[in-house]
Design an enzyme around this catalytic site. Structure first.
Site, PDB file in Angstrom:
ATOM      1  N   HIS A 166      -7.220  10.050  -2.100  1.00  0.00           N
ATOM      2  CA  HIS A 166      -6.452   9.580  -0.543  1.00  0.00           C
ATOM      3  C   HIS A 166      -7.251  10.372   0.215  1.00  0.00           C
ATOM      4  CE1 HIS A 166      -2.153   9.187   1.049  1.00  0.00           C
ATOM      5  NE2 HIS A 166      -2.673   9.423   1.776  1.00  0.00           N
ATOM      6  N   ASN A 213       2.575 -10.559  11.847  1.00  0.00           N
ATOM      7  CA  ASN A 213       1.502 -10.058  11.119  1.00  0.00           C
ATOM      8  C   ASN A 213       0.619 -10.986  10.824  1.00  0.00           C
ATOM      9  OD1 ASN A 213       1.592  -7.970  13.107  1.00  0.00           O
ATOM     10  ND2 ASN A 213       2.562  -6.299  11.501  1.00  0.00           N
ATOM     11  N   ASP A 232       1.102  -1.311  -0.035  1.00  0.00           N
ATOM     12  CA  ASP A 232      -0.531   0.039   0.055  1.00  0.00           C
ATOM     13  C   ASP A 232       0.512   0.818  -0.113  1.00  0.00           C
ATOM     14  OD1 ASP A 232      -2.856   0.677   0.304  1.00  0.00           O
ATOM     15  OD2 ASP A 232      -1.721   2.038   1.283  1.00  0.00           O
ATOM     16  N   LYS A 273       1.713  -2.271   9.453  1.00  0.00           N
ATOM     17  CA  LYS A 273       3.151  -1.787   9.094  1.00  0.00           C
ATOM     18  C   LYS A 273       4.213  -1.848   9.890  1.00  0.00           C
ATOM     19  CE  LYS A 273       6.278   1.672   9.985  1.00  0.00           C
ATOM     20  NZ  LYS A 273       6.325   2.805  10.674  1.00  0.00           N
ATOM     21  N   LYS A 325      -2.040   5.913  -4.419  1.00  0.00           N
ATOM     22  CA  LYS A 325      -3.078   7.082  -4.147  1.00  0.00           C
ATOM     23  C   LYS A 325      -2.286   8.637  -4.873  1.00  0.00           C
ATOM     24  CE  LYS A 325      -3.340   4.505   0.250  1.00  0.00           C
ATOM     25  NZ  LYS A 325      -2.367   4.179   0.009  1.00  0.00           N
ATOM     26  N   LEU A 373      -3.714  -1.499  13.777  1.00  0.00           N
ATOM     27  CA  LEU A 373      -3.823  -1.718  15.742  1.00  0.00           C
ATOM     28  C   LEU A 373      -3.710  -0.453  16.366  1.00  0.00           C
ATOM     29  CD1 LEU A 373      -0.476  -3.657  15.213  1.00  0.00           C
ATOM     30  CD2 LEU A 373      -2.619  -5.401  15.444  1.00  0.00           C
ATOM     31  N   GLY A 374      -4.504   0.415  15.453  1.00  0.00           N
ATOM     32  CA  GLY A 374      -4.887   2.021  16.756  1.00  0.00           C
ATOM     33  C   GLY A 374      -3.930   2.737  16.736  1.00  0.00           C
ATOM     34  N   SER A 433      -4.301   1.404   9.584  1.00  0.00           N
ATOM     35  CA  SER A 433      -4.129   1.285  11.584  1.00  0.00           C
ATOM     36  C   SER A 433      -4.724   1.199  12.220  1.00  0.00           C
ATOM     37  CB  SER A 433      -4.608   3.514  11.604  1.00  0.00           C
ATOM     38  OG  SER A 433      -3.539   3.750  11.436  1.00  0.00           O
ATOM     39  N   GLU A 450       4.101   8.331  17.986  1.00  0.00           N
ATOM     40  CA  GLU A 450       6.052   9.333  18.142  1.00  0.00           C
ATOM     41  C   GLU A 450       5.184  10.634  17.221  1.00  0.00           C
ATOM     42  OE1 GLU A 450       7.126   7.378  13.649  1.00  0.00           O
ATOM     43  OE2 GLU A 450       6.138   5.675  15.482  1.00  0.00           O
ATOM     44  N   TYR A 508       3.320   9.555   0.740  1.00  0.00           N
ATOM     45  CA  TYR A 508       4.718   8.932   1.800  1.00  0.00           C
ATOM     46  C   TYR A 508       6.013   9.161   1.145  1.00  0.00           C
ATOM     47  CZ  TYR A 508       0.034   6.395   2.643  1.00  0.00           C
ATOM     48  OH  TYR A 508      -0.645   5.561   3.077  1.00  0.00           O
TER      49      TYR A 508
END
Length: 318
Positions: free
Chosen positions: A103, A274, A36, A264, A70, A212-213, A210, A219, A41
């Site tokens: 996007h 994962n 992805d 990621k 995107k 896993l939230g 996201s 960060e 990015y």
């Protein structure tokens, strides 16, 4: 040729360019086949170098991969959509994309590639008071240009990211080529049940970013250490019951509810972890308990971060 989007893909957001080639090659070796990507990015050239090396070394063939990219906000005008797509194709060293997504439903003023790439959010970062600069481009015109990409063979499928139910209803009223994928933030703290159901009713597959939230946002100061779903008792109990990690339980919850996911990581051991979520299943009770964690907690919210980082209040969710 991969005909359907793999359940577990690899997200490239926040993977540093200098580390990206190694990370992508490690991911391919670990078994990932969906990558992805996005212009925003800032690492598509490095990703493309990794793909080229993987093809040359015989690790995979192009047709073995599902590659997503995107359309960035500054390329929404119809005359710029193909330009943006071809730039991504060039950087990724590919002749076609498997999926090209809008996007954000946010049109910003065009910034030429020669001026700054990726353009990011600010129209002129060197201005005395740098801000976002909205463009008068309706989404239906952008979508028509996305359909042209399909006709030209530059992408096999098209879709959207970060749309809400109202925008999705509207899109399905004017689309001549229906979107095949809706990519949204989704995890146990933000289950988006109505939106996921509506997408399914319209025949769209949902990809959760996201998954896993909070992990991707701590960060960035967009989440706190205490926001982690991985420490929730219902998650840790399921992990213990199945001999899996809390992260594997949360990822399993996501695919078991019918969404694909794009976690990621830059660590090879986490890449393998994962992917290792196909050999167990959560019970109905476990699924319901994890879904009950929903708190409508959105970490990636333009209504928050655009004002804080870009001096422009630009919400897209109520």
């Amino acid at each position: 040729m991969i005909e359907t989007i793999p359940q577990v893909g690899f997200g490239l957001w926040k993977v540093p360019g200098e580390d990206c080639e190694r990370v992508v090659l490690e991911a391919i070796r670990a078994g990932y086949r969906h990558f992805d990507c996005a212009a925003d990015y800032g690492n598509e050239q490095a990703v493309g170098a990794a793909f080229a090396k993987a093809f040359a070394d015989g690790l995979v063939r192009r047709e073995d991969l599902w590659i997503t990219s995107k359309l960035w906000n500054t390329f929404h005008a119809p005359e710029h959509v193909e330009l943006a797509c071809r730039k991504s194709l060039s950087d990724l060293q590919c002749d076609y994309l498997d999926l090209y997504l809008v996007h954000f439903p946010i049109a910003l003023a065009f910034v030429p590639i020669e001026t700054r790439y990726p353009p990011e959010w600010l129209h002129d970062p060197d201005a005395a008071e740098p801000r976002m600069k909205p463009a008068r481009v309706p989404l239906h015109r952008t979508w028509a240009a996305m359909e042209d990409l399909r006709h030209a063979g530059l992408t096999r499928q098209i879709g959207v990211c970060n749309y809400n139910t109202g925008l999705l209803h509207d899109l399905m009223r004017y689309a001549e080529i229906a979107p095949s994928v809706l990519q949204i933030e989704a995890h146990p703290y933000l289950t988006q049940e109505k939106l996921v159901r509506l997408a399914g009713d319209y025949g769209l597959h949902v990809t959760a970013f996201s998954p896993l939230g909070a992990l991707s946002y701590v960060e960035l100061d967009m989440a706190g250490a205490g926001d982690s779903v991985l420490t929730e008792p219902v998650v840790t109990a399921a992990a213990q019951a199945h001999g899996k990690t809390p992260a594997q339980v949360v990822l399993r919850w996501a695919i078991q509810r019918g969404t694909s996911i794009i976690p990621k990581t830059t660590k090879p051991e986490r890449m393998r972890e994962n992917l290792a979520i196909e050999d167990f299943a959560l019970s109905e009770e476990e699924m319901a308990a994890i879904s009950a964690l929903d708190a409508d907690r959105r970490f990636n919210d333009p209504g928050v971060f655009t004002e804080a980082a870009f001096n422009t209040f630009h919400p897209i969710y109520d």
